[in-house]
Design a protein around this motif. Structure first.
Motif, short mmCIF file in Angstrom:
data_model
loop_
_atom_site.label_atom_id
_atom_site.label_comp_id
_atom_site.label_asym_id
_atom_site.label_seq_id
_atom_site.Cartn_x
_atom_site.Cartn_y
_atom_site.Cartn_z
N SER A 223 5.50 -8.79 -5.82
CA SER A 223 4.79 -7.74 -5.42
C SER A 223 4.59 -6.70 -6.61
O SER A 223 3.81 -5.90 -6.58
CB SER A 223 5.29 -7.15 -4.00
N GLY A 224 5.59 -6.61 -7.54
CA GLY A 224 5.51 -5.67 -8.59
C GLY A 224 4.75 -6.06 -9.82
O GLY A 224 4.11 -7.18 -9.84
N GLU A 225 4.49 -4.94 -10.30
CA GLU A 225 3.60 -5.08 -11.52
C GLU A 225 4.17 -6.15 -12.62
O GLU A 225 3.21 -6.69 -13.54
CB GLU A 225 3.33 -3.73 -12.20
N LYS A 226 5.31 -5.97 -12.77
CA LYS A 226 6.01 -6.83 -14.01
C LYS A 226 7.02 -7.80 -13.27
O LYS A 226 7.80 -7.57 -12.16
CB LYS A 226 6.84 -5.99 -14.79
N PHE A 227 6.88 -9.16 -13.52
CA PHE A 227 7.68 -10.20 -12.96
C PHE A 227 9.12 -10.13 -13.44
O PHE A 227 9.52 -9.94 -14.55
CB PHE A 227 7.20 -11.80 -13.55
N ILE A 228 9.89 -10.12 -12.37
CA ILE A 228 11.37 -9.99 -12.44
C ILE A 228 11.97 -11.28 -12.46
O ILE A 228 12.10 -11.86 -11.24
CB ILE A 228 12.12 -9.09 -11.58
N PRO A 229 12.90 -12.07 -13.30
CA PRO A 229 13.29 -13.26 -13.34
C PRO A 229 14.53 -13.29 -12.68
O PRO A 229 15.30 -12.31 -12.60
CB PRO A 229 13.22 -13.80 -14.74
N ASN A 230 15.11 -14.51 -12.19
CA ASN A 230 16.56 -14.73 -12.02
C ASN A 230 16.90 -14.05 -10.73
O ASN A 230 18.04 -13.73 -10.73
CB ASN A 230 17.32 -14.61 -13.23
N LEU A 231 15.90 -13.77 -9.82
CA LEU A 231 16.31 -13.32 -8.56
C LEU A 231 16.84 -14.44 -7.63
O LEU A 231 16.82 -15.49 -7.97
CB LEU A 231 15.14 -12.33 -7.72
N SER A 232 17.43 -14.00 -6.53
CA SER A 232 18.06 -14.94 -5.64
C SER A 232 16.79 -15.86 -5.19
O SER A 232 15.69 -15.69 -5.16
CB SER A 232 18.35 -14.24 -4.42
N ILE A 233 17.24 -17.01 -4.82
CA ILE A 233 16.34 -18.27 -4.27
C ILE A 233 15.37 -17.64 -3.15
O ILE A 233 14.29 -17.86 -3.01
CB ILE A 233 16.90 -19.34 -3.81
N ILE A 234 15.98 -16.57 -2.48
CA ILE A 234 15.44 -16.02 -1.45
C ILE A 234 13.88 -15.21 -1.47
O ILE A 234 12.86 -15.75 -0.98
CB ILE A 234 16.12 -14.88 -0.53
N ASP A 235 14.04 -14.88 -3.06
CA ASP A 235 12.68 -14.31 -3.44
C ASP A 235 11.73 -15.50 -3.70
O ASP A 235 10.29 -15.08 -3.57
CB ASP A 235 13.05 -13.53 -4.68
N VAL A 236 12.29 -16.50 -4.33
CA VAL A 236 11.15 -17.71 -4.59
C VAL A 236 10.70 -18.14 -3.20
O VAL A 236 9.44 -18.27 -3.02
CB VAL A 236 11.73 -18.77 -5.21
N LEU A 237 11.46 -18.33 -2.25
CA LEU A 237 11.16 -18.96 -1.01
C LEU A 237 10.20 -17.92 -0.19
O LEU A 237 9.20 -18.54 0.62
CB LEU A 237 12.25 -19.43 0.01
N MET A 238 10.31 -16.75 -0.19
CA MET A 238 9.46 -15.81 0.43
C MET A 238 8.08 -15.84 -0.13
O MET A 238 7.02 -15.35 0.69
CB MET A 238 10.09 -14.40 0.47
N ASN A 239 8.14 -15.91 -1.38
CA ASN A 239 6.98 -15.82 -2.14
C ASN A 239 6.00 -17.17 -2.31
O ASN A 239 4.66 -16.84 -2.59
CB ASN A 239 6.78 -15.07 -3.35
N CYS A 240 6.47 -18.22 -2.02
CA CYS A 240 6.03 -19.57 -2.58
C CYS A 240 6.05 -20.31 -1.48
O CYS A 240 6.93 -20.50 -0.58
CB CYS A 240 6.53 -20.07 -3.79
N CYS A 241 4.84 -21.07 -1.24
CA CYS A 241 4.92 -22.23 -0.53
C CYS A 241 5.82 -23.29 -0.76
O CYS A 241 6.32 -23.26 -2.11
CB CYS A 241 3.38 -22.88 -0.10
#
Length: 255
Positions: A223-241
């Protein structure tokens, strides 16, 4: 949904059945301490291995990432923590358990991701994991890995090292070599941080090919303007199919 683990025989005696390789010529093992909803690199380590052992018979690390990680909230990256009862570096991970009070954690996840495209599919996985009846750290983390890979329709074999009979008096390197021998692995895959700890030639003397998993550059829609890497897998799962997540899981190299 998960690979038939068959039996790891205590002591790994040669006359008994060990891990069923399913006819494969090579068997890849990875071992890592349990982390609660870790970043995608941890899941790449599991994904790269035929068998993943949750290393829960080693000391708990306070102020580490075993019970905490980061998610993306409206104010940017923010840390979540799930309390560990009686947390102490003098105790083994297998001796410790998560608190049952997870309301703050669930509220953080819901507030951060309720408007994300895959919230309705992923939040129940998060809730069921964190409310797991067995509160031990390894059990809760193992539950999360199982549910996430099941959601992605990927078959993986997982087991806790505390359930295996092996010589725990060995040093860190030799314990890993011993585990490889017990399960019949001829390739050991380590996280990149192990490069300064383990040498390929030491494993080669035992007939084991040591590899390190290196995550390649990857980005996905946040959602942010700048990509933030290495967040919890939760962030990946919530944003990606699931298809996108599987593609991201494959963004690594072994060397």
């Amino acid at each position: 949904m998960f690979a038939d683990f068959r039996a790891i025989i205590p002591g790994g005696s040669e006359e008994n059945s060990q891990f069923d390789k399913g006819g494969a010529e090579s068997m890849k093992l990875a071992v890592m301490q349990p982390y609660l909803f870790p970043y995608i690199g941890y899941f790449q380590l599991i994904y790269a291995a035929d068998l993943f052992l949750i290393y829960d018979d080693v000391s708990f690390i306070k102020q580490g990432y075993i019970n905490r990680n980061r998610v993306l909230s409206q104010n940017g990256a923010s840390r979540f923590t799930v309390p560990v009862l009686g947390a102490s570096s003098n105790k083994l991970i297998s001796e410790l358990a998560f608190s049952s009070d997870v309301s703050k954690f669930l509220k953080t996840i819901e507030q951060s991701y309720s408007k994300k495209p895959y919230f309705e599919s992923v939040f129940p996985i998060v809730r069921e994991t964190i409310e797991n009846e067995d509160r031990s750290i390894a059990a809760v983390c193992k539950k999360s890995y199982e549910m996430i890979f099941s959601y992605l329709d990927i078959e993986k074999a997982l087991k806790k090292t505390s359930e295996i009979n092996y010589d725990r008096s060995f040093n860190a390197r030799d314990r890993l070599i011993e585990l490889c021998n017990i399960v019949g692995a001829d390739q050991y895959i380590n996280a990149p941080g192990g490069r300064e700890l383990y040498k390929k030639q030491d494993f080669a003397k035992a007939g084991i090919d040591l590899k390190f998993v290196n995550t390649l550059a990857l980005e996905y829609c946040q959602s942010g303007e700048k990509f933030i890497p290495n967040l919890s897998i939760i962030d990946v799962l919530m944003n990606c199919c699931p298809v996108e997540v599987k593609s991201l899981l494959g963004r690594f190299e072994l060397d």
